[in-house]
Design a protein around this motif. Structure first.
Motif, PDB file in Angstrom:
ATOM      1  N   ASN A   1       0.830  -1.203   0.000  1.00 36.40           N
ATOM      2  CA  ASN A   1       0.000   0.000   0.000  1.00 36.40           C
ATOM      3  C   ASN A   1       0.861   1.249   0.000  1.00 36.40           C
ATOM      4  O   ASN A   1       0.513   2.247  -0.633  1.00 36.40           O
ATOM      5  N   PHE A   2       1.960   1.203   0.723  1.00 41.87           N
ATOM      6  CA  PHE A   2       2.858   2.356   0.767  1.00 41.87           C
ATOM      7  C   PHE A   2       3.471   2.600  -0.607  1.00 41.87           C
ATOM      8  O   PHE A   2       3.580   3.741  -1.042  1.00 41.87           O
ATOM      9  N   ASN A   3       3.868   1.531  -1.311  1.00 43.35           N
ATOM     10  CA  ASN A   3       4.425   1.676  -2.659  1.00 43.35           C
ATOM     11  C   ASN A   3       3.382   2.220  -3.627  1.00 43.35           C
ATOM     12  O   ASN A   3       3.700   3.051  -4.484  1.00 43.35           O
ATOM     13  N   GLU A   4       2.138   1.768  -3.482  1.00 44.76           N
ATOM     14  CA  GLU A   4       1.063   2.300  -4.314  1.00 44.76           C
ATOM     15  C   GLU A   4       0.843   3.777  -4.011  1.00 44.76           C
ATOM     16  O   GLU A   4       0.617   4.577  -4.923  1.00 44.76           O
ATOM     17  N   TYR A   5       0.903   4.132  -2.741  1.00 46.53           N
ATOM     18  CA  TYR A   5       0.750   5.528  -2.338  1.00 46.53           C
ATOM     19  C   TYR A   5       1.866   6.383  -2.941  1.00 46.53           C
ATOM     20  O   TYR A   5       1.606   7.454  -3.481  1.00 46.53           O
ATOM     21  N   GLN A   6       3.105   5.901  -2.854  1.00 42.33           N
ATOM     22  CA  GLN A   6       4.234   6.640  -3.417  1.00 42.33           C
ATOM     23  C   GLN A   6       4.074   6.794  -4.923  1.00 42.33           C
ATOM     24  O   GLN A   6       4.333   7.868  -5.470  1.00 42.33           O
ATOM     25  N   PHE A   7       3.654   5.725  -5.598  1.00 43.73           N
ATOM     26  CA  PHE A   7       3.455   5.783  -7.046  1.00 43.73           C
ATOM     27  C   PHE A   7       2.367   6.795  -7.390  1.00 43.73           C
ATOM     28  O   PHE A   7       2.528   7.596  -8.314  1.00 43.73           O
ATOM     29  N   THR A   8       1.281   6.771  -6.647  1.00 41.61           N
ATOM     30  CA  THR A   8       0.179   7.704  -6.894  1.00 41.61           C
ATOM     31  C   THR A   8       0.625   9.144  -6.699  1.00 41.61           C
ATOM     32  O   THR A   8       0.309  10.013  -7.512  1.00 41.61           O
TER      33      THR A   8
END
Length: 92
Positions: free
Chosen positions: A3-10
């Motif tokens: 989720n953190f990686n998705e957040y960073q990507f977003t």
């Protein structure tokens, strides 16, 4: 962690989109304002072209500040610091 990686990507994608949008706005400004100035020069002696140049310029400055994360009032990275603060508190 995913989720953190998705957040960073977003967040990174939003930032790139904002920068891209800013440069598109800047290009439009650099094309339209000289055309307006030329029309103004050919039609009347009153310098009215300065009004759209100033107004759009203020908007362009605000767009630049948003795209590059510059905030003279709250400081740099204020939003990120607040997000981390609230995530550490776990109080949503």
């Amino acid at each position: 962690m995913e989720n953190f990686n998705e957040y960073q990507f977003t967040r990174a994608k939003e930032k790139v989109d904002n920068i891209k949008s800013f440069y598109s706005n800047l290009l439009s400004y650099c094309i339209v304002i000289p055309v307006l100035a030329y029309i103004n020069y050919r039609t009347t002696s009153f310098v009215w072209a300065i009004f759209p140049a100033f107004g759009w310029g203020v908007g362009l400055l605000a767009h630049w500040m948003k795209a590059y994360g510059y905030n003279p009032i709250l400081g740099k990275n204020w939003e990120e610091r607040k997000i981390k603060e609230f995530m550490n508190q776990n109080e949503f």
